[in-house]
Design a protein around this motif. Structure first.
Motif, PDB file in Angstrom:
ATOM      1  N   GLU A   1      48.050  38.168  38.714  1.00  0.00           N
ATOM      2  CA  GLU A   1      47.005  37.150  38.544  1.00  0.00           C
ATOM      3  C   GLU A   1      45.634  37.795  38.363  1.00  0.00           C
ATOM      4  O   GLU A   1      44.943  37.522  37.388  1.00  0.00           O
ATOM      5  CB  GLU A   1      46.990  36.203  39.764  1.00  0.00           C
ATOM      6  CG  GLU A   1      47.965  35.056  39.639  1.00  0.00           C
ATOM      7  CD  GLU A   1      47.824  34.265  38.341  1.00  0.00           C
ATOM      8  OE1 GLU A   1      46.743  33.670  38.121  1.00  0.00           O
ATOM      9  OE2 GLU A   1      48.779  34.237  37.521  1.00  0.00           O
ATOM     10  N   GLU A   2      45.288  38.671  39.334  1.00  0.00           N
ATOM     11  CA  GLU A   2      44.003  39.390  39.279  1.00  0.00           C
ATOM     12  C   GLU A   2      43.779  40.025  37.919  1.00  0.00           C
ATOM     13  O   GLU A   2      42.712  39.913  37.329  1.00  0.00           O
ATOM     14  CB  GLU A   2      43.969  40.486  40.346  1.00  0.00           C
ATOM     15  CG  GLU A   2      43.475  40.017  41.689  1.00  0.00           C
ATOM     16  CD  GLU A   2      42.093  39.377  41.638  1.00  0.00           C
ATOM     17  OE1 GLU A   2      41.149  40.071  41.230  1.00  0.00           O
ATOM     18  OE2 GLU A   2      41.975  38.182  41.987  1.00  0.00           O
ATOM     19  N   ALA A   3      44.831  40.690  37.440  1.00  0.00           N
ATOM     20  CA  ALA A   3      44.706  41.481  36.215  1.00  0.00           C
ATOM     21  C   ALA A   3      44.379  40.628  34.995  1.00  0.00           C
ATOM     22  O   ALA A   3      43.826  41.123  34.027  1.00  0.00           O
ATOM     23  CB  ALA A   3      45.995  42.256  35.976  1.00  0.00           C
ATOM     24  N   LYS A   4      44.729  39.347  35.052  1.00  0.00           N
ATOM     25  CA  LYS A   4      44.508  38.482  33.885  1.00  0.00           C
ATOM     26  C   LYS A   4      43.071  38.001  33.771  1.00  0.00           C
ATOM     27  O   LYS A   4      42.639  37.591  32.708  1.00  0.00           O
ATOM     28  CB  LYS A   4      45.461  37.285  33.945  1.00  0.00           C
ATOM     29  CG  LYS A   4      46.882  37.653  33.559  1.00  0.00           C
ATOM     30  CD  LYS A   4      47.748  36.401  33.443  1.00  0.00           C
ATOM     31  CE  LYS A   4      49.217  36.756  33.621  1.00  0.00           C
ATOM     32  NZ  LYS A   4      49.917  35.772  34.438  1.00  0.00           N
ATOM     33  N   LYS A   5      42.354  38.064  34.881  1.00  0.00           N
ATOM     34  CA  LYS A   5      40.971  37.591  34.838  1.00  0.00           C
ATOM     35  C   LYS A   5      40.116  38.506  33.967  1.00  0.00           C
ATOM     36  O   LYS A   5      40.284  39.720  34.003  1.00  0.00           O
ATOM     37  CB  LYS A   5      40.386  37.571  36.260  1.00  0.00           C
ATOM     38  CG  LYS A   5      40.914  36.421  37.081  1.00  0.00           C
ATOM     39  CD  LYS A   5      40.133  36.330  38.381  1.00  0.00           C
ATOM     40  CE  LYS A   5      40.818  35.366  39.337  1.00  0.00           C
ATOM     41  NZ  LYS A   5      40.538  35.699  40.729  1.00  0.00           N
ATOM     42  N   PRO A   6      39.196  37.950  33.202  1.00  0.00           N
ATOM     43  CA  PRO A   6      38.350  38.814  32.380  1.00  0.00           C
ATOM     44  C   PRO A   6      37.449  39.676  33.236  1.00  0.00           C
ATOM     45  O   PRO A   6      36.927  39.234  34.254  1.00  0.00           O
ATOM     46  CB  PRO A   6      37.536  37.811  31.546  1.00  0.00           C
ATOM     47  CG  PRO A   6      37.582  36.534  32.293  1.00  0.00           C
ATOM     48  CD  PRO A   6      38.868  36.533  33.054  1.00  0.00           C
ATOM     49  N   LYS A   7      37.286  40.943  32.832  1.00  0.00           N
ATOM     50  CA  LYS A   7      36.475  41.872  33.617  1.00  0.00           C
ATOM     51  C   LYS A   7      35.014  41.762  33.224  1.00  0.00           C
ATOM     52  O   LYS A   7      34.451  42.633  32.584  1.00  0.00           O
ATOM     53  CB  LYS A   7      36.992  43.284  33.416  1.00  0.00           C
ATOM     54  CG  LYS A   7      38.394  43.412  33.930  1.00  0.00           C
ATOM     55  CD  LYS A   7      38.871  44.820  33.988  1.00  0.00           C
ATOM     56  CE  LYS A   7      40.188  44.833  34.741  1.00  0.00           C
ATOM     57  NZ  LYS A   7      40.677  46.145  35.029  1.00  0.00           N
ATOM     58  N   THR A   8      34.446  40.669  33.583  1.00  0.00           N
ATOM     59  CA  THR A   8      33.056  40.430  33.223  1.00  0.00           C
ATOM     60  C   THR A   8      32.526  39.258  34.028  1.00  0.00           C
ATOM     61  O   THR A   8      33.268  38.603  34.760  1.00  0.00           O
ATOM     62  CB  THR A   8      32.943  40.129  31.708  1.00  0.00           C
ATOM     63  OG1 THR A   8      31.602  39.792  31.406  1.00  0.00           O
ATOM     64  CG2 THR A   8      33.825  38.959  31.315  1.00  0.00           C
ATOM     65  N   ILE A  13      33.864  41.907  40.643  1.00  0.00           N
ATOM     66  CA  ILE A  13      33.474  43.216  41.157  1.00  0.00           C
ATOM     67  C   ILE A  13      34.556  44.238  40.829  1.00  0.00           C
ATOM     68  O   ILE A  13      35.710  44.048  41.202  1.00  0.00           O
ATOM     69  CB  ILE A  13      33.250  43.170  42.694  1.00  0.00           C
ATOM     70  CG1 ILE A  13      32.131  42.172  43.009  1.00  0.00           C
ATOM     71  CG2 ILE A  13      32.919  44.548  43.239  1.00  0.00           C
ATOM     72  CD1 ILE A  13      32.044  41.814  44.485  1.00  0.00           C
ATOM     73  N   PRO A  14      34.197  45.298  40.105  1.00  0.00           N
ATOM     74  CA  PRO A  14      35.212  46.301  39.778  1.00  0.00           C
ATOM     75  C   PRO A  14      35.773  46.959  41.036  1.00  0.00           C
ATOM     76  O   PRO A  14      35.056  47.168  42.013  1.00  0.00           O
ATOM     77  CB  PRO A  14      34.476  47.316  38.907  1.00  0.00           C
ATOM     78  CG  PRO A  14      33.024  47.019  39.040  1.00  0.00           C
ATOM     79  CD  PRO A  14      32.876  45.635  39.555  1.00  0.00           C
ATOM     80  N   SER A  15      37.053  47.258  41.006  1.00  0.00           N
ATOM     81  CA  SER A  15      37.696  47.929  42.140  1.00  0.00           C
ATOM     82  C   SER A  15      37.793  49.424  41.831  1.00  0.00           C
ATOM     83  O   SER A  15      37.509  49.855  40.718  1.00  0.00           O
ATOM     84  CB  SER A  15      39.100  47.364  42.328  1.00  0.00           C
ATOM     85  OG  SER A  15      39.894  47.739  41.214  1.00  0.00           O
ATOM     86  N   PRO A  98      33.709  47.398  28.908  1.00  0.00           N
ATOM     87  CA  PRO A  98      32.298  47.027  28.712  1.00  0.00           C
ATOM     88  C   PRO A  98      31.565  46.651  29.994  1.00  0.00           C
ATOM     89  O   PRO A  98      30.344  46.510  29.988  1.00  0.00           O
ATOM     90  CB  PRO A  98      32.371  45.830  27.752  1.00  0.00           C
ATOM     91  CG  PRO A  98      33.765  45.365  27.769  1.00  0.00           C
ATOM     92  CD  PRO A  98      34.648  46.482  28.230  1.00  0.00           C
ATOM     93  N   TRP A  99      32.289  46.531  31.099  1.00  0.00           N
ATOM     94  CA  TRP A  99      31.664  46.161  32.376  1.00  0.00           C
ATOM     95  C   TRP A  99      30.949  47.326  33.044  1.00  0.00           C
ATOM     96  O   TRP A  99      30.097  47.124  33.907  1.00  0.00           O
ATOM     97  CB  TRP A  99      32.736  45.632  33.340  1.00  0.00           C
ATOM     98  CG  TRP A  99      33.896  46.574  33.479  1.00  0.00           C
ATOM     99  CD1 TRP A  99      35.043  46.562  32.715  1.00  0.00           C
ATOM    100  CD2 TRP A  99      34.010  47.677  34.362  1.00  0.00           C
ATOM    101  NE1 TRP A  99      35.850  47.608  33.091  1.00  0.00           N
ATOM    102  CE2 TRP A  99      35.246  48.304  34.099  1.00  0.00           C
ATOM    103  CE3 TRP A  99      33.193  48.206  35.363  1.00  0.00           C
ATOM    104  CZ2 TRP A  99      35.689  49.429  34.796  1.00  0.00           C
ATOM    105  CZ3 TRP A  99      33.625  49.330  36.060  1.00  0.00           C
ATOM    106  CH2 TRP A  99      34.862  49.934  35.769  1.00  0.00           C
TER     107      TRP A  99
END
Ligand code: ZEM
Length: 290
Positions: A1-8, A13-15, A98-99
């Motif tokens: 689930e987490e992985a599907k969220k857009p990283k932006t 918050i980046p892990s 890009p984050w």
């Protein structure tokens, strides 16, 4: 689930895993047989150093926080000639992630490069932000290779380093080379310019150095092969008694060099950075083959 969220976006918050992914992607592009000695690692270390080494502890300006070398005039400062190569290859990594801020990316790339060349683990943590062109530092904050110990001390004391840390940092000249079309100087310092070792100090002490006979800037070559070089600032490390003490320590013991280099380089990358988390919030990087 987490992985599907857009990283932006706000709230994401980046892990540590996200930083490890960036690290792995940098590690994967280091080798290129058509470039220099087959690796971009040395020029990436130089980018991290020049992005950080502009720091002035009195005014608290400059340093890695900001990545202002993205802009003219800083990109055009003489000392930064050639670093466009490093910024361009990291641009490809940035497009995939890009984050990440450029200032975290450039310092993480230097860490990755050192570790992948067999050097020590460098303490690194994220938290830098990018600034705009107004934060560019004035020209002249980075060292001039044609000068000697007085100049070296002025420049590095301004950042907040002592003599021992200066000598430890200069051991990075075990890797990479000088390019006539960048700095005007020519040649590598060691026979293994893509391996991070203590060989800079050994070669500096054990070699007979003579002036290079050419029309370029004053530099030294080894008498025996004529293929290694030293800058006037490198030679200052054996002429100055205080500096020389540490050159001898590092030449004799690579473990001591690795420990003290890692501490000094980690400090360099953090000069002037207002971290929100304390030093225990450190990202532990691994390499693919670990
Ligand atoms: Zn360097 N450095 N550096 N340096 N440096 C060059 C290359 C590299 C000085 C300097 O003028 C030069 C530190 C300190 C000092 C690296 C890392 C670090 C070159 C050649 C010059 C002229 C550039 C070219 O032509 O491409 C001076 C005067 C210094 C202090 C007195 C510190 C500190 C470093 C990191 C910790 C590296 C890795 C290179 C090789 C770059 C490459 O492209 O191969």
């Amino acid at each position: 689930e987490e992985a599907k969220k857009p990283k932006t976006g706000k709230g994401w918050i980046p892990s540590f895993k996200d930083y490890q992914d960036v690290y792995n992607d940098i590690a994967a592009i280091l080798e290129d047989n058509d470039y220099d000695d087959g690796s971009y690692a040395p020029v990436l270390v130089r980018l991290g150093w020049h992005a950080s080494g502009t720091y002035d502890k009195e005014t608290k300006t400059g340093g890695s926080n900001g990545a202002t070398m993205r802009f003219e005039p800083e990109a055009g400062h003489g000392a930064n000639a050639g670093l466009v190569v490093a910024r361009d290859i990291l641009e490809k990594i940035r497009q995939k992630h890009p984050w990440i801020t450029y200032s975290d990316l450039w310092t993480l790339a230097a860490v990755c490069a050192i570790q992948e060349m067999g050097g020590p683990i460098i303490p690194w943590r994220p938290g830098r932000t990018d600034k705009d062109v107004a934060a560019c530092t004035p020209d002249g904050r980075l060292p001039d290779a044609s000068k000697e110990h007085k100049h070296i001390r002025e420049i590095f004391y301004r950042m907040g380093f002592n003599d021992q840390e200066i000598v430890a940092l200069l051991g990075a000249h075990a890797i990479g080379r000088c390019h006539p079309d960048r700095s005007g100087f020519d040649g590598p310092w060691t026979f293994s310019p893509t391996y991070f070792t203590n060989s800079f100090y050994k070669i500096l002490l054990e070699t007979k150095w003579i002036y290079k006979k050419w029309k370029g800037p004053v530099q030294f070559v080894d008498q025996e092969s004529g293929s290694l070089m030293m800058l006037p600032t490198d030679m200052a490390l054996v002429k100055d008694k205080e500096f020389r003490k540490h050159v001898e320590r590092y030449a004799a013991d690579e473990k001591t060099f690795f420990d003290e280099f890692a501490a000094a380089f980690g400090k360099l990358l953090e000069l002037g950075v207002p971290f929100e988390k304390d030093e225990s919030f450190r990202f532990k990087r691994t390499t693919d083959d670990e």
